[in-house]
Design an enzyme around this catalytic site. Structure first.
Site, PDB file in Angstrom:
ATOM      1  N   TYR A  64      43.127  53.424   6.115  1.00 41.70           N
ATOM      2  CA  TYR A  64      42.741  52.303   5.542  1.00 41.70           C
ATOM      3  C   TYR A  64      43.366  52.428   4.036  1.00 41.70           C
ATOM      4  CZ  TYR A  64      39.668  51.832   9.601  1.00 41.70           C
ATOM      5  OH  TYR A  64      39.236  51.819  10.705  1.00 41.70           O
ATOM      6  N   HIS A 146      41.298  59.567  15.501  1.00 42.84           N
ATOM      7  CA  HIS A 146      41.583  57.994  15.191  1.00 42.84           C
ATOM      8  C   HIS A 146      42.835  57.897  15.684  1.00 42.84           C
ATOM      9  CE1 HIS A 146      42.148  54.679  11.876  1.00 42.84           C
ATOM     10  NE2 HIS A 146      41.615  54.316  13.029  1.00 42.84           N
TER      11      HIS A 146
END
Length: 324
Positions: A64, A146
């Site tokens: 992010y 992830h």
């Protein structure tokens, strides 16, 4: 008292662990500049609004904003009691210095870092060490593998065992996997002892694919499900031309279906975004939802929607729509 409450009674256990999470968590992808840049002050104000509203579960990742979201979250938590917050981050993308492209992978204002996929044991250890440095925290409560879509063998053979060892040693309280698909998540639940999964976009009003196999299996095995992407990256929050679906411009068909859902909700006096946020929480396998926000106003809107009561006739109509 805050809008959501902060007591343990207001939280739900995460799988078989001692970790408890609030039913509504804050996703920090927008604070990493997803779709548009966010300043340090704007991020701090958004996080403060979430905290003041009673949110104590914060989800972040190196991906992010190439570490930017982790830095914003860590700076904010410096002045808050750490024991009150549950923080999750992710492994699988390492960050190295390199020329960044504005808007690269959908993030704007990110530092000059290049993401490299790495699901090795060494990569997991390095990723966590660097995430701890960026956040300034001494530990994470939950760590997720992830997006290992094209990396099953390394993720299950190296990343998962590395996280399991850290869990056994008490360095991490809970471990899991976060993805935008349900098929591989189902395989992780069937073949490993993950504590939870985070499924993004695959259990929403528009896409209920996770209900076929993933959610029943999680329920049977005592694995918690955290649902992210409840708005399918935007179209279920505000269906209009230009809305996004799964981080890309929504097709005309998707936009039409979202508008049909909005009209159905409107006929019962309920905002589509409220129904979209509350929909996953009706399933017994779902522990909580993680919702992103980039401004205090978005936080407060999400909190208000989470507190709404949706009439059963509307749920009946939405369930029937989903079966059609």
């Amino acid at each position: 008292m805050s809008a959501l409450g902060t007591s343990a009674a207001g939280c739900v256990p995460l799988g078989r662990t001692e970790v408890t999470v609030s039913r509504i968590g804050l996703g920090t992808a927008p604070l990493g500049g997803l779709f548009a840049p966010v300043s340090e002050d704007e991020a701090a104000e958004t996080l403060a609004a979430a905290w003041d509203a009673g949110i104590r579960f914060f989800d972040t990742a190196p991906h992010y904003g190439a570490g930017l979201a982790e830095r914003h979250l860590g700076a904010f938590l410096t002045d808050r009691p750490r024991a009150e917050a549950v923080v999750s981050t992710k492994v699988g993308r390492l960050l190295d210095p390199g020329p960044a492209t504005s808007g690269g992978e959908g993030f704007f204002g990110a530092p000059d870092m290049i993401r490299t996929r790495d699901y090795s044991s060494a990569g997991v250890r390095r990723s966590l060490a660097e995430s701890l440095e960026r956040t300034g925290l001494d530990a994470f409560d939950l760590v997720l593998i992830h997006d290992p879509d094209d990396h099953w063998e390394q993720a299950v053979g190296q990343a998962f065992p590395a996280l399991a060892r850290l869990r056994d040693e008490g360095m991490i309280k809970a471990i899991g996997v976060g993805m935008n698909q349900s098929e591989m998540l189902t395989r992780f639940v069937a073949e490993t002892d993950v504590d939870c999964v985070m499924v993004a976009g695959r259990y929403s009003l528009l896409d209920r694919g996770a209900a076929d196999e993933l959610l029943p299996l999680c329920l049977a095995r005592g694995v918690s499900v955290l649902v992210a992407g409840v708005f399918n990256s935007g179209v279920l929050a505000d269906p209009r031309p230009g809305s996004t679906y799964d981080y890309a411009p929504a097709s005309q068909d998707v936009l039409r279906r979202a508008m049909e859902l909005a009209e159905c909700c409107r006929s019962h006096g309920v905002p589509l975004a409220a129904a979209a946020l509350l929909f996953p929480l009706r399933h017994p396998a779902v522990t909580g939802v993680v919702v992103g926000a980039r401004t205090p106003a978005e936080v407060m809107e999400n909190v208000a929607h989470a507190a709404m009561t949706v009439p059963e006739p509307l749920w009946d109509e939405l369930d029937a729509w989903g079966r059609s």
